[in-house]
Design a protein around this motif. Structure first.
Motif, PDB file in Angstrom:
ATOM      1  N   LYS A  79       0.793  -1.225   0.000  1.00  0.00           N
ATOM      2  CA  LYS A  79       0.000   0.000   0.000  1.00  0.00           C
ATOM      3  C   LYS A  79       0.825   1.274   0.000  1.00  0.00           C
ATOM      4  O   LYS A  79       0.447   2.268  -0.630  1.00  0.00           O
ATOM      5  N   TRP A  80       1.941   1.277   0.711  1.00  0.00           N
ATOM      6  CA  TRP A  80       2.710   2.499   0.879  1.00  0.00           C
ATOM      7  C   TRP A  80       3.948   2.480  -0.015  1.00  0.00           C
ATOM      8  O   TRP A  80       4.685   1.502  -0.030  1.00  0.00           O
ATOM      9  N   GLY A  81       4.154   3.564  -0.741  1.00  0.00           N
ATOM     10  CA  GLY A  81       5.301   3.652  -1.627  1.00  0.00           C
ATOM     11  C   GLY A  81       6.116   4.905  -1.356  1.00  0.00           C
ATOM     12  O   GLY A  81       5.573   5.971  -1.034  1.00  0.00           O
ATOM     13  N   VAL A  82       7.427   4.797  -1.496  1.00  0.00           N
ATOM     14  CA  VAL A  82       8.323   5.946  -1.342  1.00  0.00           C
ATOM     15  C   VAL A  82       9.479   5.786  -2.327  1.00  0.00           C
ATOM     16  O   VAL A  82       9.978   4.679  -2.534  1.00  0.00           O
ATOM     17  N   GLY A  83       9.864   6.879  -2.964  1.00  0.00           N
ATOM     18  CA  GLY A  83      10.937   6.804  -3.947  1.00  0.00           C
ATOM     19  C   GLY A  83      11.211   8.151  -4.571  1.00  0.00           C
ATOM     20  O   GLY A  83      10.926   9.203  -3.983  1.00  0.00           O
ATOM     21  N   GLY A  84      11.742   8.131  -5.785  1.00  0.00           N
ATOM     22  CA  GLY A  84      12.084   9.354  -6.491  1.00  0.00           C
ATOM     23  C   GLY A  84      11.489   9.379  -7.888  1.00  0.00           C
ATOM     24  O   GLY A  84      11.191   8.331  -8.470  1.00  0.00           O
ATOM     25  N   VAL A  85      11.319  10.579  -8.434  1.00  0.00           N
ATOM     26  CA  VAL A  85      10.711  10.733  -9.752  1.00  0.00           C
ATOM     27  C   VAL A  85      11.328  11.940 -10.452  1.00  0.00           C
ATOM     28  O   VAL A  85      11.786  12.887  -9.792  1.00  0.00           O
ATOM     29  N   ALA A  86      11.366  11.902 -11.782  1.00  0.00           N
ATOM     30  CA  ALA A  86      11.877  13.021 -12.571  1.00  0.00           C
ATOM     31  C   ALA A  86      11.082  13.121 -13.871  1.00  0.00           C
ATOM     32  O   ALA A  86      10.738  12.095 -14.478  1.00  0.00           O
ATOM     33  N   TYR A  87      10.774  14.345 -14.283  1.00  0.00           N
ATOM     34  CA  TYR A  87      10.045  14.606 -15.519  1.00  0.00           C
ATOM     35  C   TYR A  87      10.777  15.662 -16.329  1.00  0.00           C
ATOM     36  O   TYR A  87      11.471  16.524 -15.777  1.00  0.00           O
ATOM     37  N   THR A  88      10.587  15.622 -17.636  1.00  0.00           N
ATOM     38  CA  THR A  88      11.147  16.646 -18.510  1.00  0.00           C
ATOM     39  C   THR A  88      10.211  16.886 -19.689  1.00  0.00           C
ATOM     40  O   THR A  88       9.540  15.965 -20.163  1.00  0.00           O
ATOM     41  N   SER A  89      10.164  18.125 -20.134  1.00  0.00           N
ATOM     42  CA  SER A  89       9.370  18.456 -21.316  1.00  0.00           C
ATOM     43  C   SER A  89      10.209  18.258 -22.569  1.00  0.00           C
ATOM     44  O   SER A  89      11.423  18.080 -22.504  1.00  0.00           O
ATOM     45  N   PHE A  90       9.549  18.298 -23.704  1.00  0.00           N
ATOM     46  CA  PHE A  90      10.256  18.210 -24.970  1.00  0.00           C
ATOM     47  C   PHE A  90      10.653  19.616 -25.427  1.00  0.00           C
ATOM     48  O   PHE A  90       9.954  20.590 -25.142  1.00  0.00           O
ATOM     49  N   GLU A  91      11.755  19.737 -26.155  1.00  0.00           N
ATOM     50  CA  GLU A  91      12.361  21.031 -26.418  1.00  0.00           C
ATOM     51  C   GLU A  91      11.638  21.863 -27.477  1.00  0.00           C
ATOM     52  O   GLU A  91      11.984  23.020 -27.675  1.00  0.00           O
ATOM     53  N   ASP A  92      10.654  21.314 -28.145  1.00  0.00           N
ATOM     54  CA  ASP A  92      10.007  22.058 -29.226  1.00  0.00           C
ATOM     55  C   ASP A  92       8.671  22.674 -28.794  1.00  0.00           C
ATOM     56  O   ASP A  92       7.835  23.002 -29.625  1.00  0.00           O
ATOM     57  N   TYR A  93       8.475  22.867 -27.500  1.00  0.00           N
ATOM     58  CA  TYR A  93       7.217  23.431 -27.007  1.00  0.00           C
ATOM     59  C   TYR A  93       7.257  24.953 -27.120  1.00  0.00           C
ATOM     60  O   TYR A  93       8.108  25.620 -26.518  1.00  0.00           O
TER      61      TYR A  93
END
Length: 255
Positions: A79-93
């Motif tokens: 049920k319980w989760g812990v960790g790391g995350v990363a996001y990035t956009s695309f360069e042509d926006y």
């Protein structure tokens, strides 16, 4: 006199019932502070570890654009989760809120600590509630300036892209100057596909705070925290081990 005797009898009966309950339960009252403390993870039965690549259609700078991301999570008791995350956009926006002629690009990245609670994880379809707490960077650039750089991101010999825009430190604006605090709560609808994989669809809202330290004579090139705010619709897949029983007794062969 009759009423007082009845009251005494009722009190004695309640005391007997309480004593009987205590004898059967024989447990102390659990309190957060003092006495026997509540320990939500006192008994860990299951551990899990998974990665989750994801695609978002995210609100940024007054418009929407795809973003890619991935998270790595440790799961406790399913049920319980812990960790790391990363996001990035695309360069042509090129959001029209910055320029109706799409003269500016908007690049953004964010990530940090990810917490998640999953309700009824054994059900075929269930709900989870992710929460991201971290930081993000944004950068606004002119399309002509980006086209003036070679494939390694350097300026060409014609000097195109040497666009200092009055930077106080004598260099062009950089994403390192545009750091914001980010928090993103969300909700996912998940489905168990196989034992080692789940798919999900969800939505979230990103809230950013802070102020850019970049300096420029063109205010359009300075990102703001409000440009990092926005709704997002996302889909992804979780792949890994979700229910490793750490308390499972090993069967020893008989002699």
């Amino acid at each position: 006199m009759m009423k007082s005797s009845n009251l005494i009898v009722m009190l004695l009966a309640m005391m007997c019932m309480a004593a009987n309950t205590y004898a059967q339960d024989n447990k102390e009252t659990k309190t957060l502070l003092g006495g026997k403390k509540v320990k939500p993870f006192r008994k860990i039965n299951y551990l899990g570890l998974y990665v989750a690549p994801e695609i978002q259609y995210a609100g940024l700078a007054g418009g929407f654009t795809p973003m890619g991301g991935v998270s790595a999570m440790l799961q406790i008791n399913k049920k319980w989760g812990v960790g790391g995350v990363a996001y990035t956009s695309f360069e042509d926006y090129t959001p029209t809120k910055l320029s109706s002629g799409k003269a500016y690009t908007f690049d953004a990245q964010f990530g940090g600590l990810k917490l998640e609670y999953t309700a009824k994880p054994n059900a075929l379809v269930h709900v989870s509630f992710p929460l991201i707490i971290g930081a993000g960077m944004a950068k606004i650039d002119s399309v002509s300036k980006k086209e003036g750089r070679d494939m390694f991101g350097e300026n060409d010999q014609k000097g195109e892209g040497m666009h200092f825009e009055g930077n106080k430190r004598g260099r062009r604006d950089d994403g390192e100057d545009n750091l914001f605090y980010v928090i993103q709560p969300g909700i996912h609808l998940e489905m168990n596909v196989i034992k080692y994989a789940k798919v999900y669809l969800g939505t979230s809202y990103r809230i950013a705070a802070g102020k850019s330290d970049a300096a420029s004579t063109n205010p359009l090139l300075i990102p703001t925290s409000s440009q990092m705010n926005g709704f997002a619709v996302h889909a992804g897949i979780k792949v890994g081990l979700f229910d490793f029983n750490i308390r499972k007794k090993k069967v020893t062969p008989e002699n």
